[in-house]
Design a protein around this motif. Sequence first.
Motif, PDB file in Angstrom:
ATOM      1  N   LEU A 288       0.585  -1.202   0.100  1.00  0.00           N
ATOM      2  CA  LEU A 288      -0.124  -0.305  -0.176  1.00  0.00           C
ATOM      3  C   LEU A 288       1.532   1.270  -0.257  1.00  0.00           C
ATOM      4  N   LEU A 289       1.998   1.139   0.619  1.00  0.00           N
ATOM      5  CA  LEU A 289       2.662   2.403   0.625  1.00  0.00           C
ATOM      6  C   LEU A 289       3.645   3.042  -0.952  1.00  0.00           C
ATOM      7  N   GLU A 290       3.604   1.340  -1.250  1.00  0.00           N
ATOM      8  CA  GLU A 290       4.207   1.308  -2.750  1.00  0.00           C
ATOM      9  C   GLU A 290       2.953   2.214  -3.668  1.00  0.00           C
ATOM     10  N   ARG A 291       2.206   1.445  -3.586  1.00  0.00           N
ATOM     11  CA  ARG A 291       1.153   2.137  -4.294  1.00  0.00           C
ATOM     12  C   ARG A 291       0.783   3.441  -4.233  1.00  0.00           C
ATOM     13  N   ALA A 292       0.450   4.241  -3.380  1.00  0.00           N
ATOM     14  CA  ALA A 292       0.634   5.483  -2.572  1.00  0.00           C
ATOM     15  C   ALA A 292       2.073   6.515  -3.222  1.00  0.00           C
ATOM     16  N   ARG A 293       3.123   5.715  -3.642  1.00  0.00           N
ATOM     17  CA  ARG A 293       4.353   6.787  -3.732  1.00  0.00           C
ATOM     18  C   ARG A 293       4.953   6.821  -2.550  1.00  0.00           C
ATOM     19  N   GLU A 294       4.699   6.506  -1.354  1.00  0.00           N
ATOM     20  CA  GLU A 294       5.525   6.738  -0.628  1.00  0.00           C
ATOM     21  C   GLU A 294       6.970   6.790   0.240  1.00  0.00           C
ATOM     22  N   ASP A 295       7.810   7.597   0.730  1.00  0.00           N
ATOM     23  CA  ASP A 295       8.842   7.002   0.517  1.00  0.00           C
ATOM     24  C   ASP A 295      10.046   5.961   0.972  1.00  0.00           C
TER      25      ASP A 295
ATOM     26  N   LEU B 222      -6.966   2.412  -8.117  1.00  0.00           N
ATOM     27  CA  LEU B 222      -5.891   3.933  -8.055  1.00  0.00           C
ATOM     28  C   LEU B 222      -6.612   4.959  -8.924  1.00  0.00           C
ATOM     29  N   ALA B 223      -7.584   5.140 -10.302  1.00  0.00           N
ATOM     30  CA  ALA B 223      -7.916   5.407 -11.215  1.00  0.00           C
ATOM     31  C   ALA B 223      -9.516   5.396 -11.087  1.00  0.00           C
ATOM     32  N   ALA B 224     -10.304   6.441 -11.349  1.00  0.00           N
ATOM     33  CA  ALA B 224     -11.944   6.165 -11.614  1.00  0.00           C
ATOM     34  C   ALA B 224     -12.297   4.676 -12.594  1.00  0.00           C
TER      35      ALA B 224
ATOM     36  N   ASN C 227       2.210   4.229 -20.990  1.00  0.00           N
ATOM     37  CA  ASN C 227       3.493   4.005 -19.497  1.00  0.00           C
ATOM     38  C   ASN C 227       2.080   4.137 -18.762  1.00  0.00           C
ATOM     39  N   SER C 228       1.978   4.264 -17.503  1.00  0.00           N
ATOM     40  CA  SER C 228       1.157   3.688 -16.844  1.00  0.00           C
ATOM     41  C   SER C 228       1.402   4.251 -15.495  1.00  0.00           C
ATOM     42  N   ARG C 229       2.657   4.621 -15.316  1.00  0.00           N
ATOM     43  CA  ARG C 229       3.008   5.724 -13.752  1.00  0.00           C
ATOM     44  C   ARG C 229       2.942   7.810 -14.202  1.00  0.00           C
ATOM     45  N   PRO C 230       2.510   7.768 -13.355  1.00  0.00           N
ATOM     46  CA  PRO C 230       1.572   9.129 -12.689  1.00  0.00           C
ATOM     47  C   PRO C 230       2.892   9.602 -13.360  1.00  0.00           C
ATOM     48  N   GLU C 231       4.013   9.718 -13.578  1.00  0.00           N
ATOM     49  CA  GLU C 231       4.759  10.675 -13.952  1.00  0.00           C
ATOM     50  C   GLU C 231       5.785  11.142 -15.048  1.00  0.00           C
ATOM     51  N   ARG C 232       4.974  10.328 -15.764  1.00  0.00           N
ATOM     52  CA  ARG C 232       5.394  10.050 -17.300  1.00  0.00           C
ATOM     53  C   ARG C 232       3.835  10.335 -18.304  1.00  0.00           C
ATOM     54  N   ARG C 233       2.520   9.525 -17.468  1.00  0.00           N
ATOM     55  CA  ARG C 233       1.942   9.651 -19.181  1.00  0.00           C
ATOM     56  C   ARG C 233       2.329  10.016 -20.049  1.00  0.00           C
ATOM     57  N   ASP C 234       2.553   8.891 -20.609  1.00  0.00           N
ATOM     58  CA  ASP C 234       3.586   8.164 -21.687  1.00  0.00           C
ATOM     59  C   ASP C 234       2.411   7.425 -22.737  1.00  0.00           C
TER      60      ASP C 234
ATOM     61  N   ALA D 261       6.956  -1.049 -13.424  1.00  0.00           N
ATOM     62  CA  ALA D 261       6.710  -0.330 -12.094  1.00  0.00           C
ATOM     63  C   ALA D 261       8.571  -1.126 -11.530  1.00  0.00           C
ATOM     64  N   HIS D 262       8.864  -0.679 -10.190  1.00  0.00           N
ATOM     65  CA  HIS D 262       9.766  -1.097  -9.445  1.00  0.00           C
ATOM     66  C   HIS D 262      10.300  -1.112  -8.532  1.00  0.00           C
ATOM     67  N   ALA D 263       8.541  -2.086  -7.765  1.00  0.00           N
ATOM     68  CA  ALA D 263       8.651  -2.465  -6.786  1.00  0.00           C
ATOM     69  C   ALA D 263       7.141  -3.267  -6.449  1.00  0.00           C
ATOM     70  N   PRO D 264       6.383  -3.746  -5.746  1.00  0.00           N
ATOM     71  CA  PRO D 264       5.419  -4.765  -6.126  1.00  0.00           C
ATOM     72  C   PRO D 264       4.294  -3.745  -5.775  1.00  0.00           C
ATOM     73  N   GLY D 265       4.063  -2.585  -5.098  1.00  0.00           N
ATOM     74  CA  GLY D 265       2.781  -2.150  -5.205  1.00  0.00           C
ATOM     75  C   GLY D 265       3.114  -1.033  -6.644  1.00  0.00           C
ATOM     76  N   GLN D 266       4.086  -0.945  -6.854  1.00  0.00           N
ATOM     77  CA  GLN D 266       3.538  -0.145  -8.108  1.00  0.00           C
ATOM     78  C   GLN D 266       2.556  -1.245  -9.568  1.00  0.00           C
ATOM     79  N   LEU D 267       3.029  -2.333  -9.580  1.00  0.00           N
ATOM     80  CA  LEU D 267       2.639  -3.269 -10.133  1.00  0.00           C
ATOM     81  C   LEU D 267       0.806  -2.766 -10.328  1.00  0.00           C
ATOM     82  N   ASP D 268       0.312  -1.990  -9.747  1.00  0.00           N
ATOM     83  CA  ASP D 268      -0.854  -1.677  -9.443  1.00  0.00           C
ATOM     84  C   ASP D 268      -1.694  -0.271 -10.428  1.00  0.00           C
ATOM     85  N   MET D 269      -0.248   0.643 -10.974  1.00  0.00           N
ATOM     86  CA  MET D 269      -0.322   1.469 -11.540  1.00  0.00           C
ATOM     87  C   MET D 269      -1.241   0.853 -13.233  1.00  0.00           C
TER      88      MET D 269
END
Length: 355
Positions: free
Chosen positions: A24-31, A99-101, A280-287, A309-317
């Motif tokens: 969940l922290l990875e999904r939220a892009r926490e530290d 993560l998206a409506a 590319n689903s990463r929100p910082e890219r939107r590419d 994804a660079h972490a397991p929680g990011q697979l949900d992006m």
Amino acid sequence: MSDGMAGGSTPLGPVAALRRIAFLLERAREDTYKIKAFRAAAAAILPLSPEEVAERAAAGTLADLPGVGASSAAVIAAAARGEVPERLARLEREHAGPLAAGGRELRALIRGDLHSHSDWSDGGSPLEEMAFTAIELGHEYLVLTDHSPRLRVANGLSAERLARQLGVVDAVNEHLAGSGFTLLKGIEVDILDGGELDQTDELLDRLDLRVASVHSKLKMDAGAMTRRMRSAVANPRTNVLGHCTGRLVTGNRGVRPGSEFDARTVFEACVEHDTAVEINSRPERRDPPTRLLELARDVGCLFSIDSDAHAPGQLDMLDYGCERAEDAGIDPDRIVNTWPRERLLAWANPLREAA
């Protein structure tokens, strides 16, 4: 289905609770340091019996274990008592759910993810953890695409390291036999200045799928960049053109404009050579940007919606990419990771399949 890991109000065991918090922290892009603390604690108690964990929790000695701090000890103790840890309950309220409506119907059709990284390059977790999380999310396959040698800042894999990784992937798949899931062998291969791919043909031929991306000289003259990308797309070993503009629109890495190139020429080459354009689903890219996404749609491209994804929680992006693809009205059958594994592999390796 997105966010398919167990959670909510259901009590989890200590290891599962720690993994869920990290997810969940990875999904939220926490530290990153927070996330690593919980994953380290999970690794620390994994070899222990439930009885020893419970005894340490009762005695207050969990934090004596290397890798277990005060916060993770509190989580372990609560989970060992059969309770939902307060930290986990709060994260479930704040960060669980889609993560998206939009894009929910398309997300349900996605069978896997073609772009992911492990700690063999610049990812944060072992490839086994990436695979286990993909299974928990309902994926049928995940393509492991660590970086190629030239990207040294990302610990890109030499030919020797990639060959070793392929053996590890075989071992993981042997362990997972009968699960209905396959960890596929892949690479995110750099597109070099002249359009060549940054890995030997022999190794590329041993892979299941190849994502080719530009990571250097992003400000190259538009004509040269067009020729560079077109050459890479025309390479019969290229399956997916990754994050085509290279732009960054938000995030802790700052912002960066996209590369300039003749998008129609590049996308027409993708159609000609049966290469998919990555969403590319990463929100910082939107590419690619929306105007290029719509152009690729109109030109007739195939697509791949990837988490990068660079972490397991990011697979949900994947949620973000599905929303964009659905908004653009892209036919799901033109999205290659809605395809069953056999169809995907036949498309990605036509010469192998014909042999």
